[in-house]
Motif scaffolding. Structure first.
Motif, PDB file in Angstrom:
ATOM      1  N   TRP A 156     -14.015   2.249   6.148  1.00 34.08           N
ATOM      2  CA  TRP A 156     -12.787   1.848   7.034  1.00 34.08           C
ATOM      3  C   TRP A 156     -11.690   1.756   6.502  1.00 34.08           C
ATOM      4  CZ3 TRP A 156     -10.546  -3.376   8.103  1.00 34.08           C
ATOM      5  CH2 TRP A 156      -9.989  -3.479   9.370  1.00 34.08           C
ATOM      6  N   LEU A 157     -10.549   2.458   7.090  1.00 32.42           N
ATOM      7  CA  LEU A 157      -9.291   2.486   6.595  1.00 32.42           C
ATOM      8  C   LEU A 157      -8.551   1.709   7.383  1.00 32.42           C
ATOM      9  CD1 LEU A 157      -8.646   4.075   3.947  1.00 32.42           C
ATOM     10  CD2 LEU A 157     -10.716   4.991   5.238  1.00 32.42           C
ATOM     11  N   TYR A 158      -7.518   0.556   6.578  1.00 33.12           N
ATOM     12  CA  TYR A 158      -6.683  -0.277   7.283  1.00 33.12           C
ATOM     13  C   TYR A 158      -5.386  -0.406   6.460  1.00 33.12           C
ATOM     14  CZ  TYR A 158      -8.023  -3.962   4.148  1.00 33.12           C
ATOM     15  OH  TYR A 158      -8.454  -4.599   3.010  1.00 33.12           O
ATOM     16  N   LEU A 159      -4.225  -0.924   7.161  1.00 32.98           N
ATOM     17  CA  LEU A 159      -3.112  -1.348   6.490  1.00 32.98           C
ATOM     18  C   LEU A 159      -3.112  -2.863   6.253  1.00 32.98           C
ATOM     19  CD1 LEU A 159      -0.183   0.531   8.840  1.00 32.98           C
ATOM     20  CD2 LEU A 159      -0.359   0.305   6.080  1.00 32.98           C
ATOM     21  N   ASP A 160      -2.530  -2.984   5.127  1.00 27.54           N
ATOM     22  CA  ASP A 160      -2.155  -4.598   4.899  1.00 27.54           C
ATOM     23  C   ASP A 160      -0.773  -4.562   4.375  1.00 27.54           C
ATOM     24  OD1 ASP A 160      -2.185  -6.800   3.790  1.00 27.54           O
ATOM     25  OD2 ASP A 160      -3.409  -6.705   1.971  1.00 27.54           O
ATOM     26  N   VAL A 161      -0.015  -5.466   5.426  1.00 23.52           N
ATOM     27  CA  VAL A 161       1.128  -5.562   5.578  1.00 23.52           C
ATOM     28  C   VAL A 161       1.716  -6.952   5.069  1.00 23.52           C
ATOM     29  CG1 VAL A 161       3.412  -5.181   6.784  1.00 23.52           C
ATOM     30  CG2 VAL A 161       1.431  -3.779   7.047  1.00 23.52           C
ATOM     31  N   TRP A 162       2.648  -7.190   4.237  1.00 22.71           N
ATOM     32  CA  TRP A 162       2.939  -8.480   3.780  1.00 22.71           C
ATOM     33  C   TRP A 162       4.606  -8.225   3.363  1.00 22.71           C
ATOM     34  CZ3 TRP A 162       3.311  -9.163  -1.635  1.00 22.71           C
ATOM     35  CH2 TRP A 162       2.743  -8.390  -2.338  1.00 22.71           C
ATOM     36  N   GLU A 163       4.932  -9.611   3.127  1.00 23.43           N
ATOM     37  CA  GLU A 163       6.328  -9.677   2.599  1.00 23.43           C
ATOM     38  C   GLU A 163       6.675 -10.152   1.256  1.00 23.43           C
ATOM     39  OE1 GLU A 163      10.390 -10.766   5.534  1.00 23.43           O
ATOM     40  OE2 GLU A 163       9.396 -12.681   4.409  1.00 23.43           O
ATOM     41  N   ARG A 164       7.244  -9.434   0.645  1.00 26.01           N
ATOM     42  CA  ARG A 164       7.526  -9.776  -1.042  1.00 26.01           C
ATOM     43  C   ARG A 164       8.851 -10.181  -1.228  1.00 26.01           C
ATOM     44  NH1 ARG A 164       7.159  -5.834  -6.213  1.00 26.01           N
ATOM     45  NH2 ARG A 164       6.787  -7.355  -7.795  1.00 26.01           N
ATOM     46  N   HIS A 165       9.214 -11.221  -1.956  1.00 19.96           N
ATOM     47  CA  HIS A 165      10.554 -11.567  -2.529  1.00 19.96           C
ATOM     48  C   HIS A 165      11.105 -10.694  -3.596  1.00 19.96           C
ATOM     49  CE1 HIS A 165      13.314 -14.443  -4.173  1.00 19.96           C
ATOM     50  NE2 HIS A 165      13.918 -14.047  -3.378  1.00 19.96           N
ATOM     51  N   ILE A 166      12.180 -10.068  -3.425  1.00 22.37           N
ATOM     52  CA  ILE A 166      12.605  -9.095  -4.615  1.00 22.37           C
ATOM     53  C   ILE A 166      13.907  -9.781  -5.207  1.00 22.37           C
ATOM     54  CG2 ILE A 166      13.645  -7.002  -5.037  1.00 22.37           C
ATOM     55  CD1 ILE A 166      10.752  -6.777  -4.321  1.00 22.37           C
ATOM     56  N   THR A 167      14.119  -9.831  -6.578  1.00 21.53           N
ATOM     57  CA  THR A 167      15.066 -10.455  -7.226  1.00 21.53           C
ATOM     58  C   THR A 167      15.695  -9.198  -8.122  1.00 21.53           C
ATOM     59  OG1 THR A 167      14.026 -11.145  -8.986  1.00 21.53           O
ATOM     60  CG2 THR A 167      14.050 -12.694  -7.120  1.00 21.53           C
ATOM     61  N   TRP A 168      16.691  -9.843  -8.886  1.00 23.06           N
ATOM     62  CA  TRP A 168      17.201  -8.771  -9.894  1.00 23.06           C
ATOM     63  C   TRP A 168      16.318  -8.205 -10.759  1.00 23.06           C
ATOM     64  CZ3 TRP A 168      17.257  -9.702 -15.104  1.00 23.06           C
ATOM     65  CH2 TRP A 168      16.977 -10.956 -15.425  1.00 23.06           C
ATOM     66  N   ILE A 169      15.470  -8.913 -11.111  1.00 18.10           N
ATOM     67  CA  ILE A 169      14.265  -8.591 -12.206  1.00 18.10           C
ATOM     68  C   ILE A 169      13.374  -7.524 -11.424  1.00 18.10           C
ATOM     69  CG2 ILE A 169      12.148  -9.232 -13.409  1.00 18.10           C
ATOM     70  CD1 ILE A 169      13.032 -12.104 -13.426  1.00 18.10           C
ATOM     71  N   GLU A 170      13.052  -7.282 -10.184  1.00 16.52           N
ATOM     72  CA  GLU A 170      12.506  -6.189  -9.595  1.00 16.52           C
ATOM     73  C   GLU A 170      13.415  -5.067  -9.182  1.00 16.52           C
ATOM     74  OE1 GLU A 170      10.103  -9.585  -9.706  1.00 16.52           O
ATOM     75  OE2 GLU A 170      11.893  -9.042  -8.405  1.00 16.52           O
ATOM     76  N   ASP A 171      14.681  -5.338  -9.059  1.00 17.43           N
ATOM     77  CA  ASP A 171      15.591  -4.373  -8.479  1.00 17.43           C
ATOM     78  C   ASP A 171      17.058  -4.937  -9.225  1.00 17.43           C
ATOM     79  OD1 ASP A 171      17.262  -2.424  -7.473  1.00 17.43           O
ATOM     80  OD2 ASP A 171      16.773  -2.719  -5.348  1.00 17.43           O
TER      81      ASP A 171
END
Length: 493
Positions: A135-150
């Motif tokens: 069974w295939l599904y989407l897992d959706v959530w919100e991630r915090h992005i700082t200058w370290i990641e971008d």
């Protein structure tokens, strides 16, 4: 959201529709962030009303799954496009392979086809178990992005300091082996959703230590107050998940916002981009994108010495499995500071505090953080790594900004995040040949209707009125004299 925030003031239960700034007032980050949260809540509720719990446009193929048999090993492909899950917009900019998604890489099986992601191992197996399906599904959530990641978030003209941070909606296509019990459901597409956790059942309360009680009327108990010298936003976060016998937590007095890039290691020395904010006696978490995207905690190690950008680890804090080695293959490796510590009452487990719950119907068990701040975990909780609670502490009031009941008692609260949202995509099976069945996707078609003007909205017709006759100007003198706008009293000859 491990940012340097004042606090999170948004509460959907208050039903505010905007924030109004006033002239000559102090501007706080909390007000601006609440305005963004209000608008975002409105958009998400509206989108969910239109598309339901999940769905996409009728003319779009976003997140359509298919099997690619062109190679030696079959691949599951995910089409480009967009989709909505619980009102959240998720976008896939380009077609991709299940094994190489933008924000998640399932663990591949070993050379013998064992371990790793179950779906990948099944696709690579030969012969393949034709009775198995996924069974295939989407897992959706919100991630915090700082200058370290971008690093593009930072303005180069400022010479290094960061300003705001970002929040990003992530999607991950995952697979579960089909459970025959789901065949009994009237809706097989949604039956497996009940096995997924959106938000854990853990509950936490926070208070200021009231001090020892006394029944002696001659003894006056000292007033309970927050004893910190600065306003803080405490963050309590689950390190290791499970039930109360397994779970541990870590805490930070600055919402876990003190972090820097991890540039490498020289034995017990961690090379940081900046050692600012780190001190001997702090616990530092070694982590990177792969761990965070998989919902796994990093490794906690105790700092013994801090010399500039060189952080030396206390060897006694290294677990039996050894210190995490730095790798150039890590995406955005980082070091994050935490403030928990062991004492006579608390023995840390791999750098984290064991969860102790209040027994059902028993006396409350309060765990000390610092400066009078205490937390309590309710009985029967199930904990997930990354669950967190935010506790604002204020010097001016000597207390915490925490919900209370009518009697002034602490209310237990669910985690502030991370909340996951799920949507079924389809099945992968090998009956009558290997294939993907994408029938679980929902498409919403907006009906086209002719525009019409309601008579109730048309302006009312006004009865025509005759224009009054123009008044003859009155002369005030000889030729060239100005005239007044009054009627002449002379009679016509």
């Amino acid at each position: 959201m491990k940012g340097d925030f004042t606090r999170n003031t948004y509460d959907p239960g208050r039903h505010y529709n905007r924030v109004l700034q006033q002239q000559g007032r102090v501007a706080l980050d909390a007000d601006f962030n609440e305005q963004a949260a209000i608008v975002l809540h409105h958009l998400r509720v509206l989108t969910r009303d239109l598309f339901g719990a999940y769905g996409g446009p009728a003319d779009g193929n976003g997140f359509l799954i298919a099997i690619d048999l062109s190679g030696a090993t079959p691949k599951l492909t995910i089409s480009a496009g967009h989709y909505y899950v619980d009102g959240l917009l998720v976008e896939n900019d380009a077609p991709c392979d299940y094994a190489g998604q933008p924000d998640w890489t399932p663990a591949p099986p070993d050379a013998n086809g064992q371990g790793g992601d179950a779906l990948l191992a099944w696709l690579a197996s030969n012969p393949r178990n034709v009775d198995q399906r996924y069974w295939l599904y989407l897992d959706v959530w919100e991630r915090h992005i700082t200058w370290i990641e971008d690093d593009a978030i930072r303005e180069p003209a400022l010479g290094g300091p960061d300003t705001g941070t970002r929040a990003k909606t992530l999607w991950q296509v995952k697979a579960l082996p089909w459970d025959p019990a789901w065949n009994q459901s009237p809706s097989p597409c949604t039956a497996p959703l009940g096995s997924l956790t959106t938000l854990s059942t853990a509950l936490l309360g926070a208070r200021i230590d009231p001090g020892p009680g006394s029944t002696d009327p001659c003894i006056i108990a000292p007033g309970a107050a927050y004893r910190g010298a600065e306003n803080q936003l405490y963050r309590v976060e689950i390190q290791r998940g499970g039930d109360a016998s397994q779970a541990t937590f870590k805490w930070s007095r600055d919402n876990g916002s003190t972090a820097t890039r991890w540039l490498g290691s020289e034995g017990a020395v961690l090379l940081a981009q900046s050692g600012r904010g780190f001190c001997a006696g702090d616990w530092v978490e070694l982590t990177h994108d792969a761990l965070e995207l998989a919902g796994l905690p990093g490794q906690l190690l105790l700092l013994a010495v801090v010399e500039g950008d060189r952080l030396t680890i206390d060897p006694a804090s290294v677990p039996a499995a050894g210190q995490m080695a730095w790798s150039a293959d890590y995406m955005h490796p980082k070091l994050r500071r935490w403030n928990q510590s062991g004492n006579d009452q608390v023995t840390l487990v791999e750098g984290a505090v064991p969860v102790q719950e209040t027994p059902a119907g028993g006396e409350s068990v309060w765990l000390d953080l610092e400066d009078g701040v205490q937390v309590e975990f309710a009985a029967g909780g199930s904990y997930r790594s990354g669950d967190y609670w935010l506790i604002p502490a204020r010097v001016a009031t000597g207390g915490l900004l925490w919900p209370l009941d009518a009697a002034g008692q602490t209310l237990l609260q669910p985690p502030a995040g991370i909340e996951h949202h799920y949507a079924p995509l389809g099945m992968v099976l090998d009956s009558d040949g290997l294939r993907a069945d994408p029938s679980c996707r929902r498409c919403v078609e907006v009906p086209e209707v002719a525009c019409r003007v309601s008579t109730a909205l048309q302006p009312r017709a006004r009865a025509p009125r005759a224009r009054p006759p123009a008044a003859a100007p009155a002369s005030t003198g000889g030729p060239g004299a100005r005239t007044r706008g009054v009627a002449s009293k002379r009679k016509a000859p």
